[in-house]
Design a protein around this motif. Sequence first.
Motif, PDB file in Angstrom:
ATOM      1  N   GLY A   1       0.810  -1.212   0.000  1.00  0.00           N
ATOM      2  CA  GLY A   1       0.000   0.000   0.000  1.00  0.00           C
ATOM      3  C   GLY A   1       0.842   1.260   0.000  1.00  0.00           C
ATOM      4  N   THR A   2       1.939   1.254   0.761  1.00  0.00           N
ATOM      5  CA  THR A   2       2.833   2.417   0.789  1.00  0.00           C
ATOM      6  C   THR A   2       3.492   2.643  -0.567  1.00  0.00           C
ATOM      7  OG1 THR A   2       3.282   2.022   3.139  1.00  0.00           O
ATOM      8  CG2 THR A   2       4.832   3.419   1.946  1.00  0.00           C
ATOM      9  N   ALA A   3       3.957   1.568  -1.218  1.00  0.00           N
ATOM     10  CA  ALA A   3       4.588   1.697  -2.529  1.00  0.00           C
ATOM     11  C   ALA A   3       3.584   2.189  -3.572  1.00  0.00           C
ATOM     12  CB  ALA A   3       5.179   0.362  -2.960  1.00  0.00           C
ATOM     13  N   SER A   4       2.360   1.685  -3.506  1.00  0.00           N
ATOM     14  CA  SER A   4       1.340   2.137  -4.457  1.00  0.00           C
ATOM     15  C   SER A   4       1.005   3.609  -4.254  1.00  0.00           C
ATOM     16  CB  SER A   4       0.079   1.280  -4.294  1.00  0.00           C
ATOM     17  OG  SER A   4      -0.956   1.747  -5.133  1.00  0.00           O
ATOM     18  N   ARG A   5       0.937   4.044  -3.000  1.00  0.00           N
ATOM     19  CA  ARG A   5       0.648   5.459  -2.724  1.00  0.00           C
ATOM     20  C   ARG A   5       1.792   6.349  -3.198  1.00  0.00           C
ATOM     21  NH1 ARG A   5      -1.033   4.508   1.797  1.00  0.00           N
ATOM     22  NH2 ARG A   5       0.865   4.785   3.040  1.00  0.00           N
ATOM     23  N   ALA A   6       3.043   5.910  -3.002  1.00  0.00           N
ATOM     24  CA  ALA A   6       4.187   6.691  -3.481  1.00  0.00           C
ATOM     25  C   ALA A   6       4.191   6.777  -5.004  1.00  0.00           C
ATOM     26  CB  ALA A   6       5.484   6.066  -2.982  1.00  0.00           C
ATOM     27  N   LEU A   7       3.868   5.672  -5.679  1.00  0.00           N
ATOM     28  CA  LEU A   7       3.806   5.690  -7.141  1.00  0.00           C
ATOM     29  C   LEU A   7       2.686   6.584  -7.635  1.00  0.00           C
ATOM     30  CD1 LEU A   7       4.855   4.554  -9.825  1.00  0.00           C
ATOM     31  CD2 LEU A   7       3.305   2.613  -9.517  1.00  0.00           C
TER      32      LEU A   7
ATOM     33  N   ILE B   1      -5.099 -11.695   8.151  1.00  0.00           N
ATOM     34  CA  ILE B   1      -4.525 -12.048   6.853  1.00  0.00           C
ATOM     35  C   ILE B   1      -5.449 -11.640   5.710  1.00  0.00           C
ATOM     36  CG2 ILE B   1      -3.876 -14.009   5.400  1.00  0.00           C
ATOM     37  CD1 ILE B   1      -2.772 -15.364   7.863  1.00  0.00           C
ATOM     38  N   CYS B   2      -6.724 -11.991   5.826  1.00  0.00           N
ATOM     39  CA  CYS B   2      -7.678 -11.688   4.741  1.00  0.00           C
ATOM     40  C   CYS B   2      -7.941 -10.191   4.629  1.00  0.00           C
ATOM     41  CB  CYS B   2      -8.980 -12.442   4.976  1.00  0.00           C
ATOM     42  SG  CYS B   2      -8.816 -14.237   4.901  1.00  0.00           S
ATOM     43  N   ASN B   3      -8.053  -9.507   5.750  1.00  0.00           N
ATOM     44  CA  ASN B   3      -8.353  -8.080   5.716  1.00  0.00           C
ATOM     45  C   ASN B   3      -7.188  -7.276   5.143  1.00  0.00           C
ATOM     46  OD1 ASN B   3     -10.371  -6.017   6.499  1.00  0.00           O
ATOM     47  ND2 ASN B   3      -8.766  -5.293   7.841  1.00  0.00           N
ATOM     48  N   GLU B   4      -5.976  -7.602   5.535  1.00  0.00           N
ATOM     49  CA  GLU B   4      -4.814  -6.882   5.009  1.00  0.00           C
ATOM     50  C   GLU B   4      -4.618  -7.149   3.517  1.00  0.00           C
ATOM     51  OE1 GLU B   4      -3.002  -4.564   6.500  1.00  0.00           O
ATOM     52  OE2 GLU B   4      -4.433  -4.798   8.127  1.00  0.00           O
ATOM     53  N   ALA B   5      -4.879  -8.384   3.078  1.00  0.00           N
ATOM     54  CA  ALA B   5      -4.798  -8.677   1.646  1.00  0.00           C
ATOM     55  C   ALA B   5      -5.844  -7.887   0.873  1.00  0.00           C
ATOM     56  CB  ALA B   5      -4.978 -10.175   1.412  1.00  0.00           C
ATOM     57  N   HIS B   6      -7.024  -7.732   1.438  1.00  0.00           N
ATOM     58  CA  HIS B   6      -8.081  -6.947   0.788  1.00  0.00           C
ATOM     59  C   HIS B   6      -7.662  -5.488   0.635  1.00  0.00           C
ATOM     60  CE1 HIS B   6     -12.038  -5.157   0.021  1.00  0.00           C
ATOM     61  NE2 HIS B   6     -11.796  -4.345   1.035  1.00  0.00           N
ATOM     62  N   TYR B   7      -7.119  -4.907   1.710  1.00  0.00           N
ATOM     63  CA  TYR B   7      -6.713  -3.504   1.643  1.00  0.00           C
ATOM     64  C   TYR B   7      -5.545  -3.305   0.674  1.00  0.00           C
ATOM     65  CZ  TYR B   7      -9.716  -1.821   5.407  1.00  0.00           C
ATOM     66  OH  TYR B   7     -10.798  -1.451   6.158  1.00  0.00           O
ATOM     67  N   ALA B   8      -4.593  -4.250   0.661  1.00  0.00           N
ATOM     68  CA  ALA B   8      -3.467  -4.127  -0.269  1.00  0.00           C
ATOM     69  C   ALA B   8      -3.935  -4.189  -1.719  1.00  0.00           C
ATOM     70  CB  ALA B   8      -2.450  -5.226   0.013  1.00  0.00           C
ATOM     71  N   SER B   9      -4.826  -5.123  -2.030  1.00  0.00           N
ATOM     72  CA  SER B   9      -5.347  -5.228  -3.395  1.00  0.00           C
ATOM     73  C   SER B   9      -6.136  -3.987  -3.783  1.00  0.00           C
ATOM     74  CB  SER B   9      -6.232  -6.476  -3.523  1.00  0.00           C
ATOM     75  OG  SER B   9      -5.495  -7.648  -3.259  1.00  0.00           O
ATOM     76  N   ARG B  10      -6.866  -3.434  -2.834  1.00  0.00           N
ATOM     77  CA  ARG B  10      -7.658  -2.238  -3.151  1.00  0.00           C
ATOM     78  C   ARG B  10      -6.761  -1.021  -3.373  1.00  0.00           C
ATOM     79  NH1 ARG B  10     -11.693   0.375   1.172  1.00  0.00           N
ATOM     80  NH2 ARG B  10      -9.734   1.391   1.746  1.00  0.00           N
ATOM     81  N   LYS B  11      -5.712  -0.869  -2.553  1.00  0.00           N
ATOM     82  CA  LYS B  11      -4.828   0.280  -2.713  1.00  0.00           C
ATOM     83  C   LYS B  11      -4.037   0.218  -4.015  1.00  0.00           C
ATOM     84  CE  LYS B  11      -4.257   1.057   2.269  1.00  0.00           C
ATOM     85  NZ  LYS B  11      -3.318   0.979   3.418  1.00  0.00           N
ATOM     86  N   VAL B  12      -3.538  -0.973  -4.342  1.00  0.00           N
ATOM     87  CA  VAL B  12      -2.744  -1.112  -5.562  1.00  0.00           C
ATOM     88  C   VAL B  12      -3.623  -1.102  -6.801  1.00  0.00           C
ATOM     89  CG1 VAL B  12      -1.110  -2.613  -6.782  1.00  0.00           C
ATOM     90  CG2 VAL B  12      -0.954  -2.365  -4.309  1.00  0.00           C
ATOM     91  N   GLY B  13      -4.829  -1.639  -6.703  1.00  0.00           N
ATOM     92  CA  GLY B  13      -5.707  -1.753  -7.862  1.00  0.00           C
ATOM     93  C   GLY B  13      -6.729  -0.645  -7.973  1.00  0.00           C
TER      94      GLY B  13
ATOM     95  N   ASP C   1      -7.860   1.894  -5.925  1.00  0.00           N
ATOM     96  CA  ASP C   1      -7.526   3.281  -5.582  1.00  0.00           C
ATOM     97  C   ASP C   1      -6.605   3.903  -6.629  1.00  0.00           C
ATOM     98  OD1 ASP C   1      -9.023   2.841  -3.378  1.00  0.00           O
ATOM     99  OD2 ASP C   1      -7.375   2.833  -1.937  1.00  0.00           O
ATOM    100  N   PHE C   2      -5.631   3.144  -7.100  1.00  0.00           N
ATOM    101  CA  PHE C   2      -4.725   3.652  -8.137  1.00  0.00           C
ATOM    102  C   PHE C   2      -5.486   3.897  -9.433  1.00  0.00           C
ATOM    103  CE2 PHE C   2      -1.392   3.559 -11.304  1.00  0.00           C
ATOM    104  CZ  PHE C   2      -0.339   4.204 -10.679  1.00  0.00           C
ATOM    105  N   GLN C   3      -6.394   2.999  -9.777  1.00  0.00           N
ATOM    106  CA  GLN C   3      -7.186   3.152 -10.997  1.00  0.00           C
ATOM    107  C   GLN C   3      -8.124   4.347 -10.897  1.00  0.00           C
ATOM    108  OE1 GLN C   3      -9.776  -0.196 -11.847  1.00  0.00           O
ATOM    109  NE2 GLN C   3      -9.312  -0.065 -14.020  1.00  0.00           N
ATOM    110  N   THR C   4      -8.669   4.585  -9.708  1.00  0.00           N
ATOM    111  CA  THR C   4      -9.564   5.733  -9.521  1.00  0.00           C
ATOM    112  C   THR C   4      -8.835   7.046  -9.739  1.00  0.00           C
ATOM    113  OG1 THR C   4     -10.870   4.451  -7.936  1.00  0.00           O
ATOM    114  CG2 THR C   4     -11.132   6.844  -7.891  1.00  0.00           C
ATOM    115  N   LYS C   5      -7.607   7.146  -9.254  1.00  0.00           N
ATOM    116  CA  LYS C   5      -6.836   8.370  -9.472  1.00  0.00           C
ATOM    117  C   LYS C   5      -6.520   8.581 -10.949  1.00  0.00           C
ATOM    118  CE  LYS C   5      -4.737   8.585  -4.874  1.00  0.00           C
ATOM    119  NZ  LYS C   5      -3.475   8.638  -4.099  1.00  0.00           N
ATOM    120  N   LEU C   6      -6.305   7.492 -11.683  1.00  0.00           N
ATOM    121  CA  LEU C   6      -6.075   7.626 -13.120  1.00  0.00           C
ATOM    122  C   LEU C   6      -7.333   8.103 -13.841  1.00  0.00           C
ATOM    123  CD1 LEU C   6      -3.938   4.481 -14.032  1.00  0.00           C
ATOM    124  CD2 LEU C   6      -3.212   6.861 -14.095  1.00  0.00           C
TER     125      LEU C   6
END
Length: 447
Positions: free
Chosen positions: A259-265, A355-367, A369-374
């Motif tokens: 999530g941090t790397a996706s936000r920095a990108l 485990i499941c909740n953190e995987a959900h947030y990571a997928s949402r931040k990288v996928g 949330d990043f797509q929404t900003k685009l």
Amino acid sequence: MSFWAVSRGLTPPSKVVPMLNPNQRQFLEDEVRYREKLKLMARGDAMEEVYVRKQETVDDPLELDKHDSFYQTTKSLLVLFQIMGVMPIHRNPPEKNLPRTGYSWGSKQVMWAIFIYSCQTTIVVLVLRERVKKFVTSPDKRFDEAIYNVIFISLLFTNFLLPVASWRHGPQVAIFKNMWTNYQYKFFKTTGSPIVFPNLYPLTWSLCVFSWLLSIAINLSQYFLQPDFRLWYTFAYYPIIAMLNCFCSLWYINCNAFGTASRALSDALQTTIRGEKPAQKLTEYRHLWVDLSHMMQQLGRAYSNMYGMYCLVIFFTTIIATYGSISEIIDHGATYKEVGLFVIVFYCMGLLYIICNEAHYASRKVGLDFQTKLLNINLTAVDAATQKEVEMLLVAINKNPPIMNLDGYANINRELITTNISFMATYLVVLLQFKITEQRRIGQQQS
């Protein structure tokens, strides 16, 4: 075929679009862009309008170490895994053409892991023999005590799966660590700024200490709540419960880092869009995003057996502990022994939720949330080359969804929690039906 169709007044068949792998597609894109650049050079036009990817070079290992902040901040957990003998990967010397992280069956880390595993297995075998002997020779034992024995015997078997589930995937784990190392340096060369992981260093240290403290607390609670749970039994369970806690911590840390790397990108991309001629950089950002998505997939591939075993242990233990506690409450009422079973249930479900909740947030931040900003970018305010690059980045996100997958066995997301709970409820209903039927039969015989 087309000539034959036209000569007979028929519609010629459409062209078959070839299916390309990522490397072939990258090569084709580079060739097309290079030809466009040659045409501009022939006409004498400006060449800055067409971006051509730089040639791959061998990175300096000292520079890789300098910008590998993820390794430096999470080193404590990796060292703890080495001390426990769970994942004996090692850091290679800083030499060119040599990956920074490696795995070798002849390394001193693996030798240490074999030694620790041998000592731990000796204690596990002694405890397992003692518990099986008591389980077999005490048929008149209460039902909740039998449930305790089944649960803790099943936990001991996870120790024997460690070489197969963890050590065998050491090369894949080394690949994952090297992907993080190379990604951070590539990010720095592309954006000019490093990826900063705030508070990750103290968080990693805290999780290392907390994992062992929680293991000690759980084992001591079972020692006080179970009359036949001897103190020396706990030495077999301390490293097993601590290993489960550490793997949960490892998953949590990596998901937060994604999530941090996706936000920095995303921040770097927003800054580039506001500049002049952003198309020159957007292609590199697209490849950075694809690398980040591949890292998420590599995490599940590298630890697929361990987290697969993890989920099976949680599933089995939760069902048995829940059924045992409910059965004892029905038969004898609530006692302190059932508190121990409920502690096990909440502990297992807590691990699965994290485990499941953190995987959900990571997928949402990288996928998402990043797509929404685009999608929020005003394409009418940028040039045609930038519009094309944004569209290609959206296509890349659509074709490479950031999914946390255990090497094809299961997708780790919130849906896994609801699926497990529904399966557990089904099994519990069936088991309780047998329990109620047996009670009625015993009551009829007594009457």
